[in-house]
Design a protein around this motif. Structure first.
Motif, PDB file in Angstrom:
ATOM      1  N   GLY A   1       6.115  17.082  -9.142  1.00 36.75           N
ATOM      2  CA  GLY A   1       7.138  16.649 -10.086  1.00 36.75           C
ATOM      3  C   GLY A   1       6.599  16.054 -11.361  1.00 36.75           C
ATOM      4  N   VAL A   2       5.315  16.298 -11.662  1.00 32.89           N
ATOM      5  CA  VAL A   2       4.729  15.793 -12.911  1.00 32.89           C
ATOM      6  C   VAL A   2       5.548  16.310 -14.095  1.00 32.89           C
ATOM      7  N   GLY A   3       5.871  15.419 -15.012  1.00 27.07           N
ATOM      8  CA  GLY A   3       6.748  15.777 -16.117  1.00 27.07           C
ATOM      9  C   GLY A   3       6.158  16.780 -17.082  1.00 27.07           C
ATOM     10  N   GLU A   4       4.837  16.660 -17.348  1.00 26.13           N
ATOM     11  CA  GLU A   4       4.205  17.549 -18.317  1.00 26.13           C
ATOM     12  C   GLU A   4       2.753  17.794 -17.931  1.00 26.13           C
ATOM     13  N   VAL A   5       2.347  19.047 -17.876  1.00 32.29           N
ATOM     14  CA  VAL A   5       0.967  19.425 -17.591  1.00 32.29           C
ATOM     15  C   VAL A   5       0.353  19.994 -18.873  1.00 32.29           C
ATOM     16  N   ILE A   6      -0.718  19.341 -19.346  1.00 33.68           N
ATOM     17  CA  ILE A   6      -1.421  19.746 -20.555  1.00 33.68           C
ATOM     18  C   ILE A   6      -2.735  20.396 -20.153  1.00 33.68           C
ATOM     19  N   MET A   7      -2.947  21.633 -20.540  1.00 35.80           N
ATOM     20  CA  MET A   7      -4.174  22.355 -20.192  1.00 35.80           C
ATOM     21  C   MET A   7      -5.081  22.478 -21.411  1.00 35.80           C
ATOM     22  N   VAL A   8      -6.370  22.232 -21.206  1.00 27.74           N
ATOM     23  CA  VAL A   8      -7.366  22.466 -22.248  1.00 27.74           C
ATOM     24  C   VAL A   8      -8.353  23.494 -21.734  1.00 27.74           C
ATOM     25  N   VAL A   9      -8.726  24.430 -22.571  1.00 25.38           N
ATOM     26  CA  VAL A   9      -9.679  25.474 -22.194  1.00 25.38           C
ATOM     27  C   VAL A   9     -10.489  25.860 -23.416  1.00 25.38           C
ATOM     28  N   PRO A  10     -11.814  25.758 -23.349  1.00 21.32           N
ATOM     29  CA  PRO A  10     -12.626  26.172 -24.492  1.00 21.32           C
ATOM     30  C   PRO A  10     -12.593  27.684 -24.667  1.00 21.32           C
ATOM     31  N   THR A  11     -12.571  28.119 -25.914  1.00 21.04           N
ATOM     32  CA  THR A  11     -12.575  29.554 -26.226  1.00 21.04           C
ATOM     33  C   THR A  11     -13.655  29.802 -27.275  1.00 21.04           C
TER      34      THR A  11
END
Length: 441
Positions: free
Chosen positions: A158-168
């Protein structure tokens, strides 16, 4: 090209404990140069925000942008990736995601409370985190499976917001990673990586919101950054090299066992693959299979280096001794490739994930079995657990005394507080004692 020379040990040899200790030893300390570099990056991002993130992204990933906002991938781009990857990949990701989701839904913890006879209420309130950060490796290594394993439990919790970081690096996007983010329900994706990404998630910038917890694998700079920001935010764990321990009774196809050992050795040169068996002949057969199969592997050089440095084939007296040695090792992955794995399971106390029976390859757990593949390494399975829904929920105690309960327990608290010399504590409790209608001095 170095020949394959896997360490052979026997649990009966006089120096076995010392030899096993040397085999298991892994130097996980970070050198001062890495520490200094990471601390510099963290401080820069903490004080300069977006400007520092842009500067380090240009420096390390050769990716120029006028603003951090330009480094955010819009949701429609994630959906585009999902629709354009090959159908087989899309279906495999969706199947794996559904199994991961189904499994983790069993882990959801609910709030609870109970009332005592005098009307006092006690309980626990379970609340999801507001925001979680997910680090996904990019460049040389791309792991869409890690997106599923880290993001789905957060969403189930139920986490309100998931922020993903990925190097490109160089601006090269991995379509399967983006598709996995779409399937898992990731809310926002930024194409940044390294210690600067960890710092942005921990401290927040004008563009990237601060999170409550950072999860996901990364290189030594990422791991060091996670260690440094712990306390400001939560983290999942500091992971060491991948590990597999196989206990086999000698009746599984030796080619299967050899490939199971390869499956972890191919991660990197520091990965560890160990086989325990009471059959010396079977150990010989597996070693022969390894020599036969190694030339067919795309990552043969990495596998060879891993097995030569940290691999082992160990002869034991029986399966009970194998279980005892396994408990000492406390492996990340444990395969019980035996006739009756459930009987042996009763003797296992420490392992990140346990794979039961000859047909249960560890690789199934990495991708689509359902349980999480983020597991404790370096013997931390003695006290740690796999990543799960519980990592994205927190618990608050509920305490609500009735007048009668406050009177009864206030007397107990008074005695204990005065015994500790904390008079304000005692008097705070004593004010609720109703026997004489007045506070005690």
């Amino acid at each position: 090209m170095t020949d394959l020379t896997v360490t052979r040990l026997c649990a009966a040899q006089a120096d076995f404990d010392a030899e096993l200790g040397r085999l298991l030893a892994w130097e996980g300390s970070v050198d001062q140069q890495v520490n200094d570099s990471v601390r510099h990056i963290l401080q820069a991002v903490k004080s300069e925000g977006d400007a520092a993130v842009l500067r380090f992204t240009t420096q390390f990933d050769q990716l120029d942008a006028a603003s951090v906002a330009e480094l955010e991938i819009p949701p429609e781009r994630l959906q585009q990736a999902l629709q354009t990857i090959p159908a087989a990949q899309r279906e495999a990701l969706q199947q794996a995601a559904q199994r991961v989701r189904d499994y983790h839904e069993h882990q959801v913890q609910a709030s609870w409370q109970y009332e005592e006879a005098d009307g006092t209420l006690l309980g626990q309130k379970v609340t999801p985190l507001d925001r979680a950060g997910l680090y996904v490796p990019g460049g040389k290594a791309t792991y869409p499976s890690s997106v599923l394993m880290n993001a789905i439990p957060a969403k189930v919790a139920g986490v309100g917001e998931v922020i993903m970081v990925v190097p490109t690096p160089g601006g090269v996007l991995n379509e399967m990673v983006l598709a996995a983010a779409a399937i898992a329900g990731v809310d926002r994706v930024f194409t940044i990586g390294g210690a600067q990404a960890v710092a942005a998630l921990a401290y927040g910038t004008a563009t990237i919101p601060a999170v409550d917890k950072i999860v996901g694998p990364g290189n030594i700079y990422v791991a060091t950054a996670k260690r440094e920001v712990f306390g400001t935010v939560g983290i999942d764990m500091i992971a060491g090299p991948s590990e597999i321990l196989v206990i086999c009774d000698g009746h599984t196809d030796p080619d299967w066992i050899a490939m199971d050992l390869f499956s972890q050795a191919e991660h990197d040169e520091q990965a560890q693959s160990i086989l325990l068996s009471p059959s010396r002949e079977f150990l010989d057969q597996v070693e022969a299979s390894m020599r036969k199969l190694l030339p067919t592997m795309e990552r043969a050089d990495i596998i060879r280096a891993s097995l030569n440095q940290r691999g082992a084939l160990i002869e034991v007296a029986d399966l009970a001794e194998a279980a005892a040695i396994s408990n000492r090792i406390a492996p990340e992955h444990l395969e019980l490739s035996v006739e009756n794995p459930h009987s042996l399971l009763a003797q296992i106390r420490h392992a990140g994930a346990i794979f039961l029976g000859r047909y249960t390859a560890e690789a199934l757990g990495d991708y689509c079995a359902g349980p999480n593949h983020v597991l404790p390494t370096s013997a931390t399975a003695r006290f740690s657990s796999p990543l799960g829904v519980y990592d994205f929920q927190k618990r608050s105690s509920l305490i609500g005394f009735s007048a009668r309960g406050a009177d009864t327990m206030g007397r107990v608290a008074s005695v204990l507080a005065r015994g500790e010399g904390l008079t304000a504590h005692a008097r705070s409790a004593e004010y609720r004692i109703q026997s004489d209608g007045e506070s005690q001095s």
